[in-house]
Write an enzyme that holds these catalytic residues in place. Structure first.
Site, PDB file in Angstrom:
ATOM      1  N   GLU A   1      27.704  -0.568  19.061  1.00  0.00           N
ATOM      2  CA  GLU A   1      29.055  -1.114  18.961  1.00  0.00           C
ATOM      3  C   GLU A   1      29.437  -1.995  20.138  1.00  0.00           C
ATOM      4  OE1 GLU A   1      30.239   2.917  18.196  1.00  0.00           O
ATOM      5  OE2 GLU A   1      31.332   2.279  16.420  1.00  0.00           O
TER       6      GLU A   1
ATOM      7  N   PHE B   1      28.474   1.004   9.411  1.00  0.00           N
ATOM      8  CA  PHE B   1      29.575   0.374  10.152  1.00  0.00           C
ATOM      9  C   PHE B   1      30.839   1.221  10.187  1.00  0.00           C
ATOM     10  CE2 PHE B   1      27.151  -3.206   8.106  1.00  0.00           C
ATOM     11  CZ  PHE B   1      26.380  -3.474   9.221  1.00  0.00           C
TER      12      PHE B   1
ATOM     13  N   THR C   1      19.364   0.680  11.821  1.00  0.00           N
ATOM     14  CA  THR C   1      19.335   0.513  13.269  1.00  0.00           C
ATOM     15  C   THR C   1      17.948   0.700  13.869  1.00  0.00           C
ATOM     16  OG1 THR C   1      20.125   2.783  13.159  1.00  0.00           O
ATOM     17  CG2 THR C   1      21.722   1.122  13.777  1.00  0.00           C
TER      18      THR C   1
HETATM   19 MO1  MOS Z   1      30.649   3.664  13.731  1.00  0.00          MO
HETATM   20  S1  MOS Z   1      32.520   2.879  13.370  1.00  0.00           S
HETATM   21  O1  MOS Z   1      30.927   5.229  14.381  1.00  0.00           O
HETATM   22  O2  MOS Z   1      29.758   3.645  12.318  1.00  0.00           O
END
Ligand code: MOS
Length: 701
Positions: free
Chosen positions: A664, A221, A452
């Site tokens: 994001e 994050f 992810t």
């Molecule tokens: Mo993101 S804030 O580039 O992990």
């Protein structure tokens, strides 16, 4: 769960010592003495490091202009205390428990000064930083004055988002192992390459002598984009004591030592004609930074690219505080910025008595308003319209307070979302060889999987290109010795990694074709090519970079969030039974992992809107919110149905597979959609996050 995904602290290292940091109990001042005698007496303690005996670190250069991911870190080299919890010591012992116990016995004596903490007290000292997280600090076109005076409706509103801290499942952890002059570091990092360079810069160790390993990471994050103090303390101790050292920081240290999202105060001015065309828009951000390092979150960035208006002003200002240095947090810029922008758009739509979707469509730009470049793809209108259909937006009443069920006021809200999709250069290696079941492939690259699904999309991409079943693809990542990638950050991971994998697999097939003497035009599968070339094994590397064509375009992912809220005004209770989101992100590599990214973003968006807030004591600069007990993240009961739809989109420009970022986008604008829904339910504009029951009950126009 099988436990097979080992995090950094979980590697068994023979003969390892355990490190535990000692934190300052003041936020500003000077250490006048530090008593380590009691700690040193504890059984198993091997060393207690303080400013008195720590090694001399390389000097940190001008911290505003330098790459924060790679610049050296200096720890324990000063008696100055700049923020609460700053490491003032580091205890190393045979066991974790011994180190932790001894750390509690280290006593600092201080000369205190008044900490600069309170936003309102110090905001007047704000200045213009060199840049806003690498973006332009200020941008302007036309004249706000003209734009506002030409408007038939104007708005002048201030929004505020609080300090937040990252709370990934896996806290940070580091193990440092020296073998002669070669250093291996197991580290919870999103960025293997940058971490290696930061270590090299800090200790003057040549990069080729450093190996950073992070096969699995339990969430990043943004918190794990740079190597924090504990990484350097662990390496220092391993070097000075000539034994491996392992440090796992605590959940409490996650609040005080590994960066935070800034409190952003955002002043918005909007002007529009009576038929809904924006004539002016300004977004002026003021936020805090650390006394010794500038980080300005680019909250106004989204306003530069989202809507068409002839007159625009976007500025960022920061002021120094004794709060730890801020850092990136999922969708840095867009997350707080979209709250202000998308609430302001809703407020203007309401002032114009227009449907908020219609108002946004009226102000859709043809090209990127920031630089005039065409968008590589932009399906925002489709996201809003298809989302509206699926959600049942037509049932919404424009006028607030029209929908009541028993004691609940029901409201619908929406917001448009956008996130930059900064595709990056990446390398990859493929090895082809024959196993028991036929041709297999191994893909190797210094990528990271921060939860992810990087392993999955790499394997899928290779399987597709090589025409080999996915269970015969082995993926090795998380090792800085492998071909260089940009790491996981800024939502560029999947698109950059997959493009490199596709490139290396296609390059392998082309290279094999050249080795075939006969006609190879009809051969497409790697197996056919290997056989025709009469090879048992083959390997090749490739680097895939943004093309000249790609650079001609502006790259953004788009989406829209639709929210239903139920509000009990007497109690200030808010329920969010339903969120429906649409995203247009080019090629979706994997429906399941992509959906999971958006769902995670929405859940965090609910946290941003409703519960998350780091609170500091204005007098002492200490943290009132110290653990999950008081820093509230949404739990299952806070989250209702989440429906995610991907709008089919072909992006022919961004990269060879047409993949844009997702990670994001999901969080962007969720809080605005919730606040807009609360307005639709209650007629109350909640402009300061989080929207607590108290704020709703105490609401005044
Ligand atoms: Mo993101 S804030 O580039 O992990």
């Amino acid at each position: 769960m099988t436990g097979k995904a080992k995090y950094s602290a979980e590697f068994p290292i023979p003969n390892a010592l355990y490190g535990f940091p000692v934190r300052s109990t003041i936020a500003a001042g000077t250490i006048t003495d530090i008593d380590t005698a009691e700690a040193e007496k504890v059984e198993g303690v091997v060393a207690v490091f303080t400013h008195k005996n720590a090694m001399k670190f390389n000097q940190v250069p001008d911290a505003e202009s330098t790459n924060k991911m790679t610049m050296p870190k200096s720890v324990l080299n000063t008696t100055a205390v700049k923020s609460y919890g700053q490491y003032i010591g580091f205890v190393v012992a045979e066991t974790f428990e011994q180190a932790r116990y001894a750390a509690n016995l280290v006593k600092g004596t201080y000369q205190k000064t008044d900490p600069k903490i309170d936003f309102d007290t110090y905001v007047d000292t704000a200045y213009k930083p060199d840049n806003a997280n690498g973006a332009a600090t200020d941008t302007q076109r036309g004249s706000m004055e003209d734009g506002m005076s030409n408007a038939s409706k104007t708005l002048d509103i201030t929004y505020q988002t609080p300090i937040e801290v990252h709370n990934p499942m896996e806290p940070h952890a580091t193990i440092a192992v020296f073998d002669g002059d070669e250093l291996t570091v197991y580290d919870a990092t999103q960025m293997l390459g940058a971490t290696k360079i930061a270590i090299s810069n800090t200790f003057n160790i040549p990069q080729e002598k450093i190996r950073v390993l992070a096969p699995y990471i339990g969430g990043g994050f943004g918190s794990k984009l740079r190597a924090w103090d504990h990484v350097m303390l662990t390496i220092m101790a391993a070097k000075m004591l000539d034994r491996p050292v392992k440090t796992a920081i605590t959940r409490q240290m996650m609040q005080t030592n590994v960066g935070l999202r800034q409190l952003n105060r955002q002043h918005m001015r909007l002007g529009a004609t009576s038929n809904g065309k924006l004539t002016a828009m300004s977004h002026e951000v003021v936020t805090h930074t650390a006394v010794d390092e500038v980080f300005a979150e680019q909250a106004g960035f989204i306003t530069r690219t989202m809507y068409d208006t002839p007159n625009q002003l976007v500025t960022h200002r920061v002021f120094d505080t004794n709060i730890q240095v801020p850092t990136w947090m999922r969708a840095p810029g867009e997350t707080p910025g979209s709250f202000a922008l998308e609430c302001a758009m809703d407020e203007m739509a309401d002032a114009l008595q227009m449907d908020p979707i219609e108002f946004r469509i009226k102000n859709e730009p043809k090209n990127n308003p920031l630089d005039g470049k065409p968008f590589s793809s932009r399906s925002l209108i489709q996201c809003m319209q298809e989302g509206a259909d699926k959600f049942g937006w037509s049932k919404r009443k424009q006028e607030p307070r029209q929908n009541k069920k028993d004691n609940w006021l029901v409201g619908y809200g929406m917001a448009a979302a956008s996130r930059a999709a900064p595709y990056q250069e990446s390398s990859s290696r493929v090895k082809l060889f024959y196993g028991d079941d036929g041709l297999e492939a191994a893909i190797e690259m210094a990528a990271t999987d921060i939860g992810t699904g990087t392993y999955t999309i790499i394997a899928q991409t290779a399987a597709h290109s090589l025409d080999i079943p996915v269970d015969r693809i082995t993926v090795t990542i998380g090792d800085s010795d492998l071909p260089v990638t940009p790491g996981s950050g800024g939502s560029w991971g999947a698109g950059s990694f997959a493009s490199a994998v596709d490139a290396v697999c296609e390059k392998a097939k082309d290279a094999l074709k050249k080795k075939i003497t006969g006609d190879s035009t009809s051969l497409t599968a790697a197996d056919e090519l290997m056989k025709a070339a009469d090879l048992k094994e083959f390997q090749i590397e490739a680097t895939e970079s943004p093309s000249d064509d790609s650079k001609k375009y502006a790259h953004f992912s788009y989406g829209a969030h639709f929210v239903e809220v139920w509000v009990d005004e007497d109690l200030g209770m808010i329920k969010i039974p339903r969120v429906l989101s649409t995203s247009a992100v080019g090629t979706v590599l994997n429906q399941k992992t992509a959906r999971s990214q958006v769902v995670g973003g929405i859940v965090w968006g609910i946290g941003q809107a409703m519960t998350e807030e780091t609170t500091l004591d204005k007098r002492y600069g200490s943290y009132v919110t110290r653990t999950f007990a008081d820093y509230h993240v949404p739990v299952n009961l806070d989250v209702g149905d989440i429906e995610v739809h991907f709008i089919p989109e072909i992006d022919e420009h961004i990269n060879r597979l047409g993949v844009k970022g997702i990670g994001e986008l999901g969080i962007t604008s969720v809080a605005a959609a919730i606040a807009n829904a609360i307005y639709n339910a209650t007629g109350k504009r909640m402009r300061t996050l989080p929207i607590t029951p108290a704020k709703l009950v105490d609401y005044k126009e």
